[in-house]
Every structure is written in structure tokens, then in C-alpha cells.
Design an enzyme around this catalytic site. Structure first.
Site, PDB file in Angstrom:
ATOM      1  N   CYS A 225      31.072  31.593  42.843  1.00 15.13           N
ATOM      2  CA  CYS A 225      31.599  32.976  42.846  1.00 15.13           C
ATOM      3  C   CYS A 225      30.760  33.761  43.844  1.00 15.13           C
ATOM      4  O   CYS A 225      29.992  34.652  43.469  1.00 15.13           O
ATOM      5  CB  CYS A 225      31.470  33.605  41.463  1.00 15.13           C
ATOM      6  SG  CYS A 225      32.343  32.728  40.164  1.00 15.13           S
ATOM      7  N   ALA A 226      30.895  33.456  45.109  1.00 13.76           N
ATOM      8  CA  ALA A 226      29.911  33.935  46.099  1.00 13.76           C
ATOM      9  C   ALA A 226      30.017  35.418  46.404  1.00 13.76           C
ATOM     10  O   ALA A 226      29.035  36.042  46.803  1.00 13.76           O
ATOM     11  CB  ALA A 226      30.045  33.133  47.381  1.00 13.76           C
ATOM     12  N   GLY A 227      31.203  36.018  46.246  1.00 16.81           N
ATOM     13  CA  GLY A 227      31.355  37.437  46.576  1.00 16.81           C
ATOM     14  C   GLY A 227      30.855  37.697  47.993  1.00 16.81           C
ATOM     15  O   GLY A 227      31.187  36.963  48.930  1.00 16.81           O
ATOM     16  N   GLY A 229      28.032  37.123  49.071  1.00 13.22           N
ATOM     17  CA  GLY A 229      27.154  36.030  49.480  1.00 13.22           C
ATOM     18  C   GLY A 229      25.671  36.322  49.342  1.00 13.22           C
ATOM     19  O   GLY A 229      24.840  35.587  49.891  1.00 13.22           O
ATOM     20  N   GLY A 230      25.315  37.348  48.570  1.00 17.30           N
ATOM     21  CA  GLY A 230      23.892  37.691  48.403  1.00 17.30           C
ATOM     22  C   GLY A 230      23.058  36.517  47.902  1.00 17.30           C
ATOM     23  O   GLY A 230      21.969  36.252  48.427  1.00 17.30           O
ATOM     24  N   LYS A 231      23.593  35.796  46.925  1.00 19.71           N
ATOM     25  CA  LYS A 231      22.806  34.681  46.373  1.00 19.71           C
ATOM     26  C   LYS A 231      22.872  33.463  47.286  1.00 19.71           C
ATOM     27  O   LYS A 231      21.906  32.707  47.400  1.00 19.71           O
ATOM     28  CB  LYS A 231      23.270  34.373  44.952  1.00 19.71           C
ATOM     29  CG  LYS A 231      22.972  35.527  44.009  1.00 19.71           C
ATOM     30  CD  LYS A 231      23.157  35.168  42.566  1.00 19.71           C
ATOM     31  CE  LYS A 231      22.845  36.375  41.699  1.00 19.71           C
ATOM     32  NZ  LYS A 231      23.711  37.570  41.997  1.00 19.71           N
ATOM     33  N   ASP A 287      27.940  32.743  39.411  1.00 17.13           N
ATOM     34  CA  ASP A 287      27.506  34.138  39.259  1.00 17.13           C
ATOM     35  C   ASP A 287      28.789  34.893  38.883  1.00 17.13           C
ATOM     36  O   ASP A 287      29.475  35.448  39.735  1.00 17.13           O
ATOM     37  CB  ASP A 287      26.921  34.636  40.585  1.00 17.13           C
ATOM     38  CG  ASP A 287      26.347  36.028  40.482  1.00 17.13           C
ATOM     39  OD1 ASP A 287      26.014  36.461  39.370  1.00 17.13           O
ATOM     40  OD2 ASP A 287      26.252  36.696  41.532  1.00 17.13           O
ATOM     41  N   CYS A 340      25.429  39.871  35.756  1.00 14.76           N
ATOM     42  CA  CYS A 340      24.605  41.089  35.809  1.00 14.76           C
ATOM     43  C   CYS A 340      25.024  41.959  34.619  1.00 14.76           C
ATOM     44  O   CYS A 340      25.240  43.155  34.761  1.00 14.76           O
ATOM     45  CB  CYS A 340      24.714  41.811  37.137  1.00 14.76           C
ATOM     46  SG  CYS A 340      26.368  42.353  37.566  1.00 14.76           S
TER      47      CYS A 340
HETATM   48  C1  LIG Z   1      29.422  38.990  40.331  1.00 19.15           C
HETATM   49  S1  LIG Z   1      30.458  38.801  41.678  1.00 19.15           S
HETATM   50  C2  LIG Z   1      29.547  37.750  42.736  1.00 19.15           C
HETATM   51  C3  LIG Z   1      28.372  38.402  43.417  1.00 19.15           C
HETATM   52  C4  LIG Z   1      27.690  37.510  44.423  1.00 19.15           C
HETATM   53  N1  LIG Z   1      27.382  36.212  43.886  1.00 19.15           N
HETATM   54  C5  LIG Z   1      26.423  38.117  44.989  1.00 19.15           C
HETATM   55  O1  LIG Z   1      25.301  37.723  44.598  1.00 19.15           O
HETATM   56  O2  LIG Z   1      26.535  39.000  45.856  1.00 19.15           O
HETATM   57  C6  LIG Z   1      31.688  37.744  41.045  1.00 19.15           C
HETATM   58  C7  LIG Z   1      32.683  37.173  42.054  1.00 19.15           C
HETATM   59  O3  LIG Z   1      33.488  36.217  41.353  1.00 19.15           O
HETATM   60  C8  LIG Z   1      34.734  36.158  41.995  1.00 19.15           C
HETATM   61  N2  LIG Z   1      35.677  35.486  41.074  1.00 19.15           N
HETATM   62  C9  LIG Z   1      36.427  36.011  40.086  1.00 19.15           C
HETATM   63  N3  LIG Z   1      37.151  35.059  39.479  1.00 19.15           N
HETATM   64  C10 LIG Z   1      36.842  33.900  40.092  1.00 19.15           C
HETATM   65  C11 LIG Z   1      37.265  32.534  39.930  1.00 19.15           C
HETATM   66  N4  LIG Z   1      38.151  32.189  39.003  1.00 19.15           N
HETATM   67  N5  LIG Z   1      36.756  31.615  40.745  1.00 19.15           N
HETATM   68  C12 LIG Z   1      35.850  31.951  41.705  1.00 19.15           C
HETATM   69  N6  LIG Z   1      35.409  33.204  41.914  1.00 19.15           N
HETATM   70  C13 LIG Z   1      35.899  34.163  41.111  1.00 19.15           C
HETATM   71  C14 LIG Z   1      35.048  37.617  42.311  1.00 19.15           C
HETATM   72  O4  LIG Z   1      35.985  37.690  43.373  1.00 19.15           O
HETATM   73  C15 LIG Z   1      33.666  38.163  42.665  1.00 19.15           C
HETATM   74  O5  LIG Z   1      33.483  38.185  44.056  1.00 19.15           O
END
Ligand SMILES: C[S@@+](CC[C@H](N)C(=O)[O-])C[C@H]1O[C@@H](n2cnc3c(N)ncnc32)[C@H](O)[C@@H]1O
Length: 387
Positions: A225-227, A229-231, A287, A340
């Protein structure tokens, strides 16, 4: 703008947020429509809006109304400022106080207003956090610290601190992570500072950094769940690791190539259809999407908008993501779960539910980070297949 005109602008914006529009969107639109406002004006107005949203119930009680006007009167009183000095009606100032607005309500503020949470969340906090509930709710009412991660792929801690200082950004080491720096002075100078532009530092909460620090060594890691990409970036800075990034919404990773170039690291983005082909991975980080309750200082609107139905839906999504991601973990590898959030429903309860659904898996380590002056609230757990 005069201080009173800034208050008037915040009132206008808070009224629109009260009608259901997202604060960020309203602030951006306000900035576009009011080009005369300088960066300092916009920053001050933004601070007013977010300061109110963190203590909305208290502000409404002190200001005797939950309109933008009532909330701003309440915020000023909360900060020990007499609103009469700003509500003068002169120039662009808000209209003078009406009779009923002249005084704060007498007596002690009811406890329900002091938590600054909707009632259903007060009950959930009390149930899930026990003795820490009230303190946690209180901590969510102040501004979050600004924290940087030193990118060890490019800089030492010492180099980064010195470069930041030259640009007027004063920092100190943060106890939650060896590479985390808390910004003490000059937070608004960061994005133009050479240390940031050249990738020596990244903006990242310290608990978030600590979650990555705790991940076991791996040759191939998937950030499921990179969003933004911070992690992924923090993992890649370790060196000697191949990092893959995936998100169900690939547009969230749009800026990642730019951030990689700045940081001097490489990350491979994967679409959902490619995950299995490239797998398995000795580390899969989930994440997960969550309520964000541990970071409500940064996004305070979320605590007022969240419903119990949304929480239940989020928990179901967390379960299904863990079910999918565990299939991608290699023999002997680790599935790391993180949120978080500080709500046990999204944390330990999700891990327990996963373990109940997946025989042969066990939790080898977990940690909860409280909301503190050093970082956001976070939870993380490491799951492995047991022999
Ligand atoms: C908490 S954020 C991630 C933050 C990121 N890891 C960072 O450190 O900046 C959660 C992410 O999960 C993604 N997400 C939601 N449902 C998902 C799924 N079924 N599979 C993969 N990613 C998913 C969202 O689009 C969102 O970007």
C-alpha cells in the site's frame, strides 16, 4: 492583511468547511480567489482553520456557536485573546461582537466538549485506550511536530543538520528513530532548502520512520500500500535491497519517480496484475488504509467526519488486504502490518482476526506508538509462518 482581516477570512473558510467542503480544497480556492493575500497571510489563515478544527467543540462552546464566527471567537478565547479587539467592524474586520457573544459561557466547560471528539468516538477511545483515552484525545488537540528523515543514501546526520541550519531550519534529533530530526525553527523554509531539494532529507513522521526501522532485513521487499511512497523511500535508503511499490490506486504513486530521483534510490512500481509474477518477497509491508486516528493532529477534519459505518468498512478492507498480501510472502519471510491509527479495532484486533483465519501464521513482534510530541500514533506487527 490586518490580523482582523485574517480572522474574517478564516470565518469565511470555516463556514464552507462547516457546509461539508474539505478544508484543503477551500483554502486552495480561497488563495486563488484572493491573490492579494501574501504567503504569510495564507499561512496564518490556514493555522486558524486547522487550530479550530482540532478543538472544534471547545471553540463552539467558548464562542457560543458552531458557525465560522462562533468558532473563531472561541478559538481566540481558548488562546487567551480577547476577540473584542479583532471583531471591530473596521476595514475588513469581522462585525463587532453582539451582546450574547461578549462573554464566554460562565462555569466549567462540560467534559464532553473538552475531548474534542464526537460522542461515539469518546466512547470508543474510553473502551479501547482505557487510562490513556483522555490524554490521547488531548494530545490530538495540539499541532503535530514537523519531522524530517535524513536520507542515509545521500547524507550523514551531521551533514544534513548543518545544511538545514544554513537555510534557517533548526532541528534536533528525535528519539523515535536514529535518522529523524524534529524541526524547531523555520518549518516553512524546508521545501526551498537545498538539503530538501537535493534529497538529503525528506518530510516523514518519526513514528512512520520507526515502523520502517523495525522491519527485518530483506533482499526483496514489497510495499503493498505504497501511497506516495514514504516508506518505500525509507526502505530503499537502506541499500542492498530491491524495493517494489504497489498501490490499488497507482495515481497515488505519481510523484514517486521524482522523489526517487531526488533521493538517489530506485523503486520498481508494480501494477496489481504483476505482483504475483514478481513474487514472492521476503518482506511484504501492508501500511493499510485506516482512519488515520494517530495523525488527526495533521488532518483534524477526519475525526469529525468519521462514522462507525466507515470504521467497519475500513476494518473489512484491512482484513482483505492482509488476506491478499500474505500470499505474496516467501517461505520464512515477514508480513508487516502497520496503521497510523490508535484504535485497537484497526490494530491488534485485525492481527488477531488474521491469525484466526490463517492457520500456521503467528505474530512475532508488535508495537504501538502513542500520539506524542515526538510523533504520530502508529501500530505495527510482524507476522510470520510458524514452522
Ligand atoms: C496509509 S496509506 C499509505 C501511505 C504510504 N505507505 C506512506 O508511507 O506514505 C494507504 C494506501 O493504501 C492504498 N490502498 C487502499 N486499498 C488498497 C488495496 N486493496 N490494495 C493496495 N493498496 C490499497 C490507498 O490507495 C493508500 O494509498
Amino acid at each position: 492583511m490586518t490580523p482582523a482581516a485574517r480572522v474574517a477570512a478564516a470565518i469565511e473558510i470555516l463556514d464552507m468547511v462547516g457546509d461539508g467542503l474539505p478544508a484543503e480544497q477551500v483554502l486552495t480556492r480561497w488563495g486563488r480567489n484572493n491573490r492579494f493575500a501574501g504567503s504569510k497571510d495564507r499561512a496564518a489563515i490556514r493555522d486558524y482553520v486547522f487550530d479550530v478544527l482540532r478543538i472544534q467543540r471547545t471553540a463552539a462552546w467558548l464562542g457560543r456557536a458552531s458557525t465560522g464566527r462562533g468558532l473563531m471567537i472561541g478559538l481566540l478565547r481558548h488562546e487567551g485573546v480577547d476577540p473584542a479587539g479583532l471583531f471591530t467592524g473596521e476595514g475588513h474586520a469581522p462585525a463587532p461582537l453582539m451582546d450574547y457573544e461578549l462573554e464566554a459561557p460562565s462555569g466549567d466547560m462540560p467534559e464532553s466538549e473538552a475531548w474534542n471528539l464526537p460522542d461515539w468516538l469518546v466512547a470508543l477511545f474510553q473502551e479501547g485506550l482505557g487510562d490513556e483515552a483522555a490524554e490521547t484525545a488531548k494530545r490530538l488537540q495540539s499541532r503535530a511536530p514537523v519531522i524530517l528523515r535524513v536520507n542515509t543514501a545521500k547524507a550523514t546526520l551531521g551533514d544534513a543538520i548543518e545544511m538545514l541550519a544554513q537555510a534557517g531550519v533548526v532541528v534536533e534529533q528525535n528519539p523515535l528513530s536514529p535518522n529523524a530530526l524534529t524541526v524547531l525553527e523555520g518549518p516553512r523554509k524546508i521545501r526551498n532548502a537545498p538539503a530538501y531539494l537535493e534529497g538529503y532529507v525528506e518530510l516523514q513522521d518519526a513514528s512512520s520512520q520507526a515502523v520502517v526501522d523495525a522491519l527485518p532485513e530483506a533482499k526483496r521487499a514489497l510495499d503493498y500500500c505504497a501511497g506516495g511512497g514514504g516508506k518505500s523511500l525509507a526502505l530503499a535508503a537502506r541499500g542492498d535491497i530491491r524495493v517494489f511499490a504497489h498501490d490499488i490506486d497507482p495515481s497515488r504513486m505519481r510523484d514517486l519517480p521524482l522523489r526517487e530521483a531526488r533521493a538517489g534510490v530506485e523503486i520498481t512500481q508494480l501494477g496489481t496484475g504483476d505482483l504475483a509474477d514478481q513474487g514472492p518477497y521476503d518482506l511484504v509491508l501492508v501500511d493499510a488504509p485506516c482512519t488515520g486516528s494517530g495523525s488527526w493532529r495533521r488532518a483534524p477534519e477526519a475525526k469529525w467526519r468519521l462514522t462507525s459505518e466507515q470504521l467497519a468498512q475500513t476494518m473489512a478492507v484491512q482484513d482483505s488486504i492482509l488476506d491478499e498480501a500474505c500470499r505474496l510472502v516467501s517461505e520464512g519471510g515477514t508480513l508487516a502490518y502497520a496503521t497510523c491509527s490508535i484504535l485497537p479495532e484497526e490494530n491488534k484486533a485485525r492481527v488477531d482476526a488474521f491469525l484466526a483465519r490463517h492457520e500456521g501464521w503467528g505474530c512475532v513482534w508488535e508495537k504501538t506508538f502513542s500520539v506524542s510530541e515526538n510523533g504520530d500514533g502508529f501500530y505495527t506487527a510482524h507476522l510470520t509462518r510458524q514452522k
